[in-house]
Design a protein around this motif. Sequence first.
Motif, PDB file in Angstrom:
ATOM      1  N   LEU A 103      -2.833   4.214   4.670  1.00 35.45           N
ATOM      2  CA  LEU A 103      -4.412   4.139   5.194  1.00 35.45           C
ATOM      3  C   LEU A 103      -4.275   4.592   6.514  1.00 35.45           C
ATOM      4  CD1 LEU A 103      -4.990   0.310   4.386  1.00 35.45           C
ATOM      5  CD2 LEU A 103      -5.764   2.190   3.161  1.00 35.45           C
ATOM      6  N   PHE A 104      -5.225   5.449   6.829  1.00 34.08           N
ATOM      7  CA  PHE A 104      -5.082   6.077   8.261  1.00 34.08           C
ATOM      8  C   PHE A 104      -6.582   5.642   8.918  1.00 34.08           C
ATOM      9  CE2 PHE A 104      -1.382   7.807   6.853  1.00 34.08           C
ATOM     10  CZ  PHE A 104      -0.709   8.047   8.116  1.00 34.08           C
ATOM     11  N   LEU A 105      -6.647   5.615  10.145  1.00 33.30           N
ATOM     12  CA  LEU A 105      -8.184   5.477  10.812  1.00 33.30           C
ATOM     13  C   LEU A 105      -8.900   6.520  10.642  1.00 33.30           C
ATOM     14  CD1 LEU A 105      -6.835   3.505  13.857  1.00 33.30           C
ATOM     15  CD2 LEU A 105      -8.130   2.592  11.870  1.00 33.30           C
ATOM     16  N   GLY A 112      -3.444  16.469   9.473  1.00 36.58           N
ATOM     17  CA  GLY A 112      -2.131  16.330   8.740  1.00 36.58           C
ATOM     18  C   GLY A 112      -1.241  15.325   9.066  1.00 36.58           C
ATOM     19  N   TYR A 113      -1.852  14.222   9.871  1.00 30.87           N
ATOM     20  CA  TYR A 113      -0.937  13.080  10.063  1.00 30.87           C
ATOM     21  C   TYR A 113      -0.315  12.277   8.904  1.00 30.87           C
ATOM     22  CZ  TYR A 113      -2.829  13.861  15.033  1.00 30.87           C
ATOM     23  OH  TYR A 113      -3.273  14.280  16.038  1.00 30.87           O
ATOM     24  N   ALA A 114      -1.220  12.172   7.863  1.00 27.82           N
ATOM     25  CA  ALA A 114      -0.848  11.374   6.568  1.00 27.82           C
ATOM     26  C   ALA A 114       0.379  12.173   5.979  1.00 27.82           C
ATOM     27  CB  ALA A 114      -2.112  11.157   5.622  1.00 27.82           C
ATOM     28  N   ALA A 115       0.059  13.769   5.847  1.00 25.29           N
ATOM     29  CA  ALA A 115       1.184  14.379   5.165  1.00 25.29           C
ATOM     30  C   ALA A 115       2.565  14.111   5.887  1.00 25.29           C
ATOM     31  CB  ALA A 115       0.715  15.847   5.227  1.00 25.29           C
ATOM     32  N   GLU A 116       2.422  14.451   7.206  1.00 26.51           N
ATOM     33  CA  GLU A 116       3.647  14.100   7.981  1.00 26.51           C
ATOM     34  C   GLU A 116       4.260  13.008   8.006  1.00 26.51           C
ATOM     35  OE1 GLU A 116       4.354  14.842  12.778  1.00 26.51           O
ATOM     36  OE2 GLU A 116       2.849  15.720  12.036  1.00 26.51           O
ATOM     37  N   ALA A 117       3.577  11.774   8.154  1.00 26.57           N
ATOM     38  CA  ALA A 117       3.814  10.390   8.022  1.00 26.57           C
ATOM     39  C   ALA A 117       4.516  10.129   6.811  1.00 26.57           C
ATOM     40  CB  ALA A 117       2.883   9.097   8.435  1.00 26.57           C
ATOM     41  N   THR A 137      -0.916   6.030  -6.806  1.00 27.54           N
ATOM     42  CA  THR A 137      -2.219   6.065  -7.596  1.00 27.54           C
ATOM     43  C   THR A 137      -3.246   6.153  -6.598  1.00 27.54           C
ATOM     44  OG1 THR A 137      -1.117   4.436  -8.907  1.00 27.54           O
ATOM     45  CG2 THR A 137      -3.439   4.549  -8.952  1.00 27.54           C
ATOM     46  N   THR A 138      -4.282   7.079  -7.123  1.00 25.59           N
ATOM     47  CA  THR A 138      -5.538   7.071  -6.403  1.00 25.59           C
ATOM     48  C   THR A 138      -6.559   7.484  -7.288  1.00 25.59           C
ATOM     49  OG1 THR A 138      -6.481   8.543  -4.283  1.00 25.59           O
ATOM     50  CG2 THR A 138      -5.177   9.775  -5.830  1.00 25.59           C
ATOM     51  N   GLN A 139      -7.836   7.253  -6.353  1.00 25.73           N
ATOM     52  CA  GLN A 139      -9.213   7.571  -7.320  1.00 25.73           C
ATOM     53  C   GLN A 139      -8.929   9.162  -7.579  1.00 25.73           C
ATOM     54  OE1 GLN A 139     -13.133   6.543  -6.421  1.00 25.73           O
ATOM     55  NE2 GLN A 139     -12.339   4.329  -6.493  1.00 25.73           N
ATOM     56  N   SER A 140      -9.178   9.568  -8.726  1.00 24.95           N
ATOM     57  CA  SER A 140      -9.305  11.077  -8.732  1.00 24.95           C
ATOM     58  C   SER A 140     -10.664  11.882  -7.867  1.00 24.95           C
ATOM     59  CB  SER A 140      -9.494  11.386 -10.388  1.00 24.95           C
ATOM     60  OG  SER A 140     -10.545  10.859 -10.656  1.00 24.95           O
ATOM     61  N   ALA A 141     -11.406  10.977  -7.652  1.00 21.46           N
ATOM     62  CA  ALA A 141     -12.691  11.446  -6.975  1.00 21.46           C
ATOM     63  C   ALA A 141     -12.297  11.552  -5.541  1.00 21.46           C
ATOM     64  CB  ALA A 141     -13.659  10.379  -6.986  1.00 21.46           C
ATOM     65  N   ASN A 142     -11.104  10.937  -4.927  1.00 18.22           N
ATOM     66  CA  ASN A 142     -10.578  11.087  -3.585  1.00 18.22           C
ATOM     67  C   ASN A 142      -9.848  12.473  -3.409  1.00 18.22           C
ATOM     68  OD1 ASN A 142      -9.583  10.972  -1.132  1.00 18.22           O
ATOM     69  ND2 ASN A 142      -9.095   8.837  -1.451  1.00 18.22           N
ATOM     70  N   ALA A 143     -10.678  13.613  -3.083  1.00 20.67           N
ATOM     71  CA  ALA A 143     -10.189  14.991  -3.064  1.00 20.67           C
ATOM     72  C   ALA A 143      -9.044  15.092  -1.996  1.00 20.67           C
ATOM     73  CB  ALA A 143     -11.297  15.951  -2.789  1.00 20.67           C
ATOM     74  N   ALA A 144      -9.295  14.316  -0.839  1.00 19.25           N
ATOM     75  CA  ALA A 144      -8.255  14.587   0.173  1.00 19.25           C
ATOM     76  C   ALA A 144      -6.759  13.866  -0.059  1.00 19.25           C
ATOM     77  CB  ALA A 144      -8.515  13.679   1.618  1.00 19.25           C
ATOM     78  N   SER A 145      -7.059  12.589  -1.078  1.00 19.76           N
ATOM     79  CA  SER A 145      -5.706  11.985  -1.396  1.00 19.76           C
ATOM     80  C   SER A 145      -4.894  12.632  -2.541  1.00 19.76           C
ATOM     81  CB  SER A 145      -6.055  10.561  -1.760  1.00 19.76           C
ATOM     82  OG  SER A 145      -5.168   9.712  -1.937  1.00 19.76           O
ATOM     83  N   MET A 146      -5.796  13.648  -3.293  1.00 15.66           N
ATOM     84  CA  MET A 146      -5.483  14.280  -4.304  1.00 15.66           C
ATOM     85  C   MET A 146      -4.548  15.571  -3.814  1.00 15.66           C
ATOM     86  SD  MET A 146      -5.944  13.041  -7.382  1.00 15.66           S
ATOM     87  CE  MET A 146      -5.883  14.239  -8.549  1.00 15.66           C
ATOM     88  N   ARG A 147      -5.156  16.179  -2.560  1.00 14.74           N
ATOM     89  CA  ARG A 147      -4.408  17.220  -2.154  1.00 14.74           C
ATOM     90  C   ARG A 147      -3.279  16.721  -1.384  1.00 14.74           C
ATOM     91  NH1 ARG A 147      -9.958  18.166  -0.335  1.00 14.74           N
ATOM     92  NH2 ARG A 147      -9.300  17.445   1.679  1.00 14.74           N
ATOM     93  N   LEU A 148      -3.309  15.593  -0.948  1.00 14.32           N
ATOM     94  CA  LEU A 148      -2.043  15.049  -0.137  1.00 14.32           C
ATOM     95  C   LEU A 148      -1.055  14.758  -1.022  1.00 14.32           C
ATOM     96  CD1 LEU A 148      -0.527  13.933   2.246  1.00 14.32           C
ATOM     97  CD2 LEU A 148      -1.655  11.556   1.973  1.00 14.32           C
TER      98      LEU A 148
END
Length: 179
Positions: A103-105, A112-117, A137-148
Amino acid sequence: MDDLGSVPWPPEPIRTERLVLRRPEARDRAAFVELLASPQVHTYLGGPRPRDEVERELSGAPEQWPGSFAVELDGSMIGHVLLRRATGHRRPAAAGKADLGYLFLPRAWGRGYAAEACAAALGWLAGVLPGEPVVLTTQSANAASMRLAAKLGFTEVERFEAWGSEQWLGMRSPVTPSG
């Protein structure tokens, strides 16, 4: 979900180019409340929790368990990365494996902080539990999480319906040293 077992904890803080991953501390309480009560953060996680409820439950220092990292930028917590054992996971392919969550604020999104962390936390896990596969696991609709997930090397295992939405389960196979 259970912790990772008998891994040495806490590790020395993990330093990346821009971030520090460390165990959560009492000074992180306000950031945890913000993370858990944020409508933006919980868009794909079933919605935020009421702030007053979170305030009551987090009356002191955030819980500390192996695999729970506060992510710090310039001395302030901006996110949380969690690695836990997925013992009660809904999907058989994930059961018993290490599970990555984060989870990030919102003010930290898109840099790119999530990828780095997450990469740093996965590197730590590979050092303390070599050969451990990791699921996400992520919602497939969460495009940013899918890219990460793709950036971190997770590949799709399956998609399934849960919590009223299509979910994506990915796995990151352990890195094996070359011969």
